[in-house]
Design a protein around this motif. Structure first.
Motif, short mmCIF file in Angstrom:
data_model
loop_
_atom_site.label_atom_id
_atom_site.label_comp_id
_atom_site.label_asym_id
_atom_site.label_seq_id
_atom_site.Cartn_x
_atom_site.Cartn_y
_atom_site.Cartn_z
N VAL A 133 -0.65 -1.30 13.84
CA VAL A 133 -0.24 -2.18 12.74
C VAL A 133 -1.29 -2.11 11.64
CG1 VAL A 133 0.31 -4.54 12.06
CG2 VAL A 133 0.93 -3.72 14.35
N TYR A 134 -0.84 -1.87 10.41
CA TYR A 134 -1.74 -1.83 9.26
C TYR A 134 -1.62 -3.17 8.54
CZ TYR A 134 -4.55 0.58 5.72
OH TYR A 134 -5.58 0.99 4.88
N ASN A 135 -2.53 -4.09 8.86
CA ASN A 135 -2.50 -5.47 8.41
C ASN A 135 -3.44 -5.60 7.21
OD1 ASN A 135 -2.76 -8.25 8.11
ND2 ASN A 135 -2.84 -8.65 10.31
N CYS A 136 -2.88 -5.58 6.01
CA CYS A 136 -3.72 -5.45 4.80
C CYS A 136 -3.34 -6.46 3.73
CB CYS A 136 -3.62 -4.03 4.25
SG CYS A 136 -1.97 -3.60 3.64
N GLY A 137 -4.18 -6.54 2.71
CA GLY A 137 -3.95 -7.48 1.61
C GLY A 137 -2.90 -7.03 0.63
N GLY A 138 -2.36 -5.83 0.81
CA GLY A 138 -1.30 -5.35 -0.07
C GLY A 138 -1.78 -4.71 -1.34
N TYR A 139 -3.05 -4.92 -1.67
CA TYR A 139 -3.64 -4.32 -2.87
C TYR A 139 -4.18 -2.96 -2.45
CZ TYR A 139 -6.12 -4.40 -7.39
OH TYR A 139 -6.57 -4.13 -8.67
N GLU A 140 -3.30 -1.98 -2.42
CA GLU A 140 -3.58 -0.67 -1.83
C GLU A 140 -3.17 0.45 -2.77
OE1 GLU A 140 -4.96 -0.46 1.23
OE2 GLU A 140 -4.83 -2.61 1.66
N ARG A 141 -3.81 1.60 -2.61
CA ARG A 141 -3.41 2.80 -3.35
C ARG A 141 -2.30 3.52 -2.59
NH1 ARG A 141 -7.59 7.05 -4.73
NH2 ARG A 141 -5.81 7.80 -5.93
N ALA A 142 -1.17 3.69 -3.24
CA ALA A 142 -0.05 4.38 -2.59
C ALA A 142 -0.45 5.80 -2.18
CB ALA A 142 1.16 4.41 -3.52
N GLU A 143 -1.31 6.44 -2.98
CA GLU A 143 -1.73 7.81 -2.68
C GLU A 143 -2.50 7.88 -1.37
OE1 GLU A 143 -1.99 7.23 -7.24
OE2 GLU A 143 -2.40 6.08 -5.40
N VAL A 144 -3.28 6.86 -1.09
CA VAL A 144 -4.04 6.82 0.16
C VAL A 144 -3.11 6.51 1.33
CG1 VAL A 144 -5.85 5.59 1.43
CG2 VAL A 144 -6.22 6.24 -0.96
N ASP A 175 -3.55 -6.31 -12.23
CA ASP A 175 -2.23 -5.70 -12.09
C ASP A 175 -1.76 -5.73 -10.63
OD1 ASP A 175 0.04 -4.56 -13.21
OD2 ASP A 175 -0.68 -2.51 -12.96
N ALA A 176 -2.02 -6.83 -9.96
CA ALA A 176 -1.82 -6.89 -8.51
C ALA A 176 -0.38 -6.67 -8.10
CB ALA A 176 -2.31 -8.23 -7.98
N PHE A 177 0.58 -7.26 -8.81
CA PHE A 177 1.96 -7.13 -8.37
C PHE A 177 2.44 -5.69 -8.46
CE2 PHE A 177 6.58 -7.27 -9.03
CZ PHE A 177 6.95 -7.86 -7.83
N ASN A 178 2.17 -5.03 -9.57
CA ASN A 178 2.63 -3.65 -9.72
C ASN A 178 1.95 -2.73 -8.71
OD1 ASN A 178 4.49 -4.07 -11.79
ND2 ASN A 178 2.93 -3.89 -13.38
N GLU A 182 3.88 -0.57 -5.73
CA GLU A 182 3.74 0.87 -5.52
C GLU A 182 3.38 1.17 -4.07
OE1 GLU A 182 0.98 2.34 -8.39
OE2 GLU A 182 2.26 1.87 -10.10
N ALA A 183 2.47 0.35 -3.52
CA ALA A 183 2.11 0.51 -2.11
C ALA A 183 3.30 0.22 -1.20
CB ALA A 183 0.94 -0.42 -1.77
N LEU A 184 4.03 -0.85 -1.50
CA LEU A 184 5.19 -1.20 -0.69
C LEU A 184 6.25 -0.11 -0.74
CD1 LEU A 184 6.74 -3.21 1.04
CD2 LEU A 184 7.41 -4.41 -1.06
N SER A 185 6.42 0.51 -1.90
CA SER A 185 7.38 1.60 -2.03
C SER A 185 7.04 2.75 -1.08
CB SER A 185 7.39 2.10 -3.48
OG SER A 185 8.32 3.15 -3.65
N GLU A 186 5.74 3.06 -0.95
CA GLU A 186 5.33 4.13 -0.04
C GLU A 186 5.55 3.71 1.42
OE1 GLU A 186 3.89 7.47 1.82
OE2 GLU A 186 4.63 7.20 -0.23
N MET A 187 5.27 2.48 1.75
CA MET A 187 5.50 2.00 3.11
C MET A 187 6.97 2.10 3.48
SD MET A 187 3.07 -1.39 3.00
CE MET A 187 1.34 -1.29 2.56
N ILE A 188 7.84 1.67 2.56
CA ILE A 188 9.28 1.73 2.81
C ILE A 188 9.73 3.19 2.92
CG2 ILE A 188 11.54 1.26 1.79
CD1 ILE A 188 10.33 -1.34 0.64
N ARG A 189 9.17 4.06 2.10
CA ARG A 189 9.52 5.49 2.20
C ARG A 189 9.22 6.03 3.58
NH1 ARG A 189 7.58 10.24 2.72
NH2 ARG A 189 5.43 9.50 2.81
N GLN A 190 8.05 5.67 4.12
CA GLN A 190 7.68 6.17 5.45
C GLN A 190 8.61 5.60 6.53
OE1 GLN A 190 3.49 6.25 6.44
NE2 GLN A 190 2.91 6.58 4.32
#
Length: 293
Positions: A133-144, A175-178, A182-190
């Motif tokens: 489980v990747y339990n994070c603050g959501g403020y993440e780089r989608a590229e990472v 710019d936390a929400f955007n 972007e991070a959430l979009s990558e999670m959903i893609r996976q």
């Protein structure tokens, strides 16, 4: 095989959206972490979302890429309390938690230690049979996050704010929400690709933040729909650390505030979990005493 990016990531650290660019072998950036893994506790945690099972094997890592003024884990996130662990030692901790009946390995705020954590996961890969489980603050780089494909089974991010001014005031996050979207979009893609099993989005309603929470839920629904992830709507806010410096959040959440946000989540068609108001208690915060490490 660990992606090559992580072999030299500490030499010019851009693991999180702050992209400090510091050489962590020589100095520390915003998160205040060095190159050695540090953690403050490993335990069987009984209070995570029901979808994770009743017994999460939680490892609480020291330091943080966010600096929330109200953080309940401030002893480790702000003050950096913890113990140094080698990847080999951390790998053993994962396996011991599994032996003790953990239903998952719950990596709590792992981003700034990813190179070492991935080494640990590789070391125990043949024996580790429970999801990560990747339990994070959501403020993440989608590229990472894209480079973590195949390592993470369940994504558990926060999406904390819709309004940028609130994000800056309470978490120093531009710019936390955007960025979180972007991070959430990558999670959903996976998840859709089948390389991860589930995405659970946490959102904690803050005192005085009812309207921001409602705007956030509407924006998530418009951008992602409501069918590709679960929502965990949290009411556990307790004024910790420096919340007293922000009078508007230096109190508990009211039932009225939480219920209005919950009503909107139901109206929008979200599925997931709500939290009992009794969870807003200090005893639900672990005692960070280096146990289990």
């Amino acid at each position: 095989m660990i992606p090559k990016y992580f072999e030299t990531a500490y030499e010019c650290c851009e693991l999180c959206p702050r992209r400090c660019g510091v050489n962590r072998h020589e100095k520390k950036g915003f998160c205040k972490a060095g190159t050695e893994i540090m953690a403050a506790k490993a335990m069987i945690h009984l209070w995570e979302e029901p979808a994770l099972g009743e017994r999460s094997g939680a490892i609480f890592f020291s330091n943080c890429t966010l600096k929330c003024v109200y953080c309940q884990n401030f002893k480790i996130s702000h003050e950096g309390y913890g113990k140094v662990l080698t990847p080999e030692k951390l790998s053993n901790v994962f396996l011991r938690l599994q032996d003790e009946g953990a239903q998952n390995i719950d990596l709590v705020t792992p981003t700034h230690y990813l190179p070492g954590i991935l080494q640990a996961l590789e070391l125990c890969k043949p024996k580790l049979k429970i999801p990560v489980v990747y339990n994070c603050g959501g403020y993440e780089r989608a590229e990472v996050l894209k480079l973590l494909e195949g390592y993470v089974d369940i994504w558990l991010p926060d999406v904390k704010y819709f309004d940028d001014e609130r994000a800056l005031r309470y978490s120093r996050a531009k710019d936390a929400f955007n960025v979180s979207c972007e991070a959430l979009s990558e999670m959903i893609r996976q998840k859709k690709a089948g390389s991860s099993k589930e995405v659970i989005v946490r959102h904690m309603v803050l005192p005085g933040g009812k309207d921001d929470s409602i705007a956030l839920l509407r924006a998530l629904s418009k951008r992602f729909g409501t069918g590709d992830y679960l929502l965990s709507l949290m009411s556990q806010y307790t004024p910790f650390y420096k919340a007293s410096e922000c009078p508007e959040i230096n109190r508990r959440l009211t039932s009225y505030e939480y219920d209005r946000v919950l009503d909107e989540a139901l109206r929008l068609g979200f599925s997931g979990f709500m939290q009992e108001r009794t969870s807003a208690k200090e005893e639900y915060t672990p005692e960070f005493d280096l146990s289990g490490l």
